[in-house]
Design a protein around this motif. Sequence first.
Motif, PDB file in Angstrom:
ATOM      1  N   LEU A  41     -13.648   5.912  -2.270  1.00 46.36           N
ATOM      2  CA  LEU A  41     -12.661   6.806  -2.858  1.00 46.36           C
ATOM      3  C   LEU A  41     -11.240   6.392  -2.524  1.00 46.36           C
ATOM      4  N   CYS A  42     -11.049   5.855  -1.345  1.00 47.41           N
ATOM      5  CA  CYS A  42      -9.718   5.370  -0.981  1.00 47.41           C
ATOM      6  C   CYS A  42      -9.296   4.245  -1.925  1.00 47.41           C
ATOM      7  N   ASN A  43     -10.199   3.294  -2.156  1.00 45.52           N
ATOM      8  CA  ASN A  43      -9.890   2.193  -3.069  1.00 45.52           C
ATOM      9  C   ASN A  43      -9.674   2.704  -4.494  1.00 45.52           C
ATOM     10  N   TRP A  44     -10.483   3.687  -4.887  1.00 46.26           N
ATOM     11  CA  TRP A  44     -10.354   4.280  -6.217  1.00 46.26           C
ATOM     12  C   TRP A  44      -8.983   4.954  -6.371  1.00 46.26           C
ATOM     13  N   MET A  45      -8.547   5.637  -5.333  1.00 43.37           N
ATOM     14  CA  MET A  45      -7.243   6.300  -5.372  1.00 43.37           C
ATOM     15  C   MET A  45      -6.105   5.277  -5.385  1.00 43.37           C
ATOM     16  N   VAL A  46      -6.247   4.215  -4.612  1.00 40.58           N
ATOM     17  CA  VAL A  46      -5.221   3.168  -4.592  1.00 40.58           C
ATOM     18  C   VAL A  46      -5.066   2.573  -5.990  1.00 40.58           C
ATOM     19  N   GLU A  47      -6.196   2.279  -6.628  1.00 37.61           N
ATOM     20  CA  GLU A  47      -6.165   1.700  -7.970  1.00 37.61           C
ATOM     21  C   GLU A  47      -5.584   2.700  -8.977  1.00 37.61           C
ATOM     22  N   SER A  48      -5.958   3.971  -8.831  1.00 37.77           N
ATOM     23  CA  SER A  48      -5.450   5.007  -9.737  1.00 37.77           C
ATOM     24  C   SER A  48      -3.943   5.158  -9.605  1.00 37.77           C
ATOM     25  N   MET A  58       0.659  13.879  -9.375  1.00 33.69           N
ATOM     26  CA  MET A  58      -0.362  13.567  -8.379  1.00 33.69           C
ATOM     27  C   MET A  58       0.051  12.466  -7.408  1.00 33.69           C
ATOM     28  N   ALA A  59       1.199  11.858  -7.620  1.00 30.24           N
ATOM     29  CA  ALA A  59       1.601  10.701  -6.812  1.00 30.24           C
ATOM     30  C   ALA A  59       1.670  11.019  -5.322  1.00 30.24           C
ATOM     31  N   ASP A  60       2.300  12.126  -4.968  1.00 34.62           N
ATOM     32  CA  ASP A  60       2.450  12.466  -3.545  1.00 34.62           C
ATOM     33  C   ASP A  60       1.101  12.774  -2.905  1.00 34.62           C
ATOM     34  N   TRP A  65      -3.481  11.254   0.663  1.00 32.03           N
ATOM     35  CA  TRP A  65      -4.922  11.084   0.865  1.00 32.03           C
ATOM     36  C   TRP A  65      -5.282   9.639   1.176  1.00 32.03           C
ATOM     37  N   ILE A  66      -4.598   8.704   0.551  1.00 28.27           N
ATOM     38  CA  ILE A  66      -4.837   7.288   0.851  1.00 28.27           C
ATOM     39  C   ILE A  66      -4.481   6.992   2.304  1.00 28.27           C
ATOM     40  N   SER A  67      -3.351   7.521   2.743  1.00 27.21           N
ATOM     41  CA  SER A  67      -2.921   7.327   4.127  1.00 27.21           C
ATOM     42  C   SER A  67      -3.924   7.927   5.101  1.00 27.21           C
ATOM     43  N   GLN A  68      -4.429   9.119   4.800  1.00 28.71           N
ATOM     44  CA  GLN A  68      -5.413   9.766   5.663  1.00 28.71           C
ATOM     45  C   GLN A  68      -6.700   8.959   5.722  1.00 28.71           C
ATOM     46  N   ALA A  69      -7.138   8.456   4.570  1.00 35.73           N
ATOM     47  CA  ALA A  69      -8.378   7.681   4.538  1.00 35.73           C
ATOM     48  C   ALA A  69      -8.245   6.394   5.338  1.00 35.73           C
ATOM     49  N   ALA A  76     -11.509  11.566   6.923  1.00 38.13           N
ATOM     50  CA  ALA A  76     -10.654  12.109   5.862  1.00 38.13           C
ATOM     51  C   ALA A  76     -11.450  12.969   4.894  1.00 38.13           C
ATOM     52  N   GLN A  77     -12.767  12.730   4.833  1.00 31.94           N
ATOM     53  CA  GLN A  77     -13.690  13.537   4.016  1.00 31.94           C
ATOM     54  C   GLN A  77     -13.171  13.738   2.582  1.00 31.94           C
ATOM     55  N   LEU A  78     -12.862  12.635   1.929  1.00 30.03           N
ATOM     56  CA  LEU A  78     -12.274  12.698   0.594  1.00 30.03           C
ATOM     57  C   LEU A  78     -13.222  13.315  -0.436  1.00 30.03           C
ATOM     58  N   LYS A  79     -14.512  13.007  -0.345  1.00 33.12           N
ATOM     59  CA  LYS A  79     -15.462  13.577  -1.306  1.00 33.12           C
ATOM     60  C   LYS A  79     -15.515  15.099  -1.147  1.00 33.12           C
ATOM     61  N   ARG A  80     -15.550  15.547   0.088  1.00 31.15           N
ATOM     62  CA  ARG A  80     -15.552  16.990   0.360  1.00 31.15           C
ATOM     63  C   ARG A  80     -14.276  17.639  -0.172  1.00 31.15           C
ATOM     64  N   LEU A  81     -13.146  16.968   0.030  1.00 34.34           N
ATOM     65  CA  LEU A  81     -11.863  17.489  -0.436  1.00 34.34           C
ATOM     66  C   LEU A  81     -11.854  17.639  -1.955  1.00 34.34           C
ATOM     67  N   LEU A  82     -12.260  16.590  -2.673  1.00 34.96           N
ATOM     68  CA  LEU A  82     -12.241  16.642  -4.133  1.00 34.96           C
ATOM     69  C   LEU A  82     -13.225  17.675  -4.669  1.00 34.96           C
TER      70      LEU A  82
END
Length: 214
Positions: A41-48, A58-60, A65-69, A76-82
């Motif tokens: 998800l971190c890579n997916w967010m970076v690419e997005s 959504m930029a900020d 979230w990328i920084s946290q991951a 960072a529990q990105l899947k849980r967050l989303l």
Amino acid sequence: MTTETYNQALLTLALAGIEAINTSASQHKSVRTPAQESHFLCNWMVESLKTKRFSKLMADDLTTWISQARSQGAGAQLKRLLTCIADQYQQANNSTIATGAGLKGLLAALTEQKWVVITDTDIDVKLKLGSDGQSSIVISAKQFNQHIVDDKIVKPISMYIRGDEKLVARLALEQGLLLSQANKKTSLIKHHKTYMLMPSNLHPSLCLLCLDLY
């Protein structure tokens, strides 16, 4: 032309992220670890972010979230967050309870929880509430009486809260309400934090999430 709201942009991102990781998971035979999910998800967010796939609103959030991951990994529990974002914003969107009625329902629920609930006093200057440590919520009478019309919140309402914010967020969500994040600096009540309610739940940034439900 209708301008996209923050809520719409956020929900679009969250649902796309969930779909992306679920699609990826279905293409792998082995179950992914939380660390692998976070990395994906971190890579997916970076690419997005790089391709400007989503609204600039959504930029900020993506940057945060990328920084946290990158610093916390699986923590960072990105899947849980989303998942939390998608579920709770959709629940609020689909609620049949008018926002003003929802606020009154929230206050009734907090009263049942033995909170001190005050809505009959104008709050214009800094005050101190003597409640002997009891959880409390204060709304200026002026806002409570004038910012709700036909059971709908028509102007922002400030709520000064001292107590379990997770409980308040959960009870608010049950009434179809989203709360802003806490703000200590703007509170007019000593030892309380300010939370906002907005017309149609249209907050300009990420609301207070009930992450403990996931």
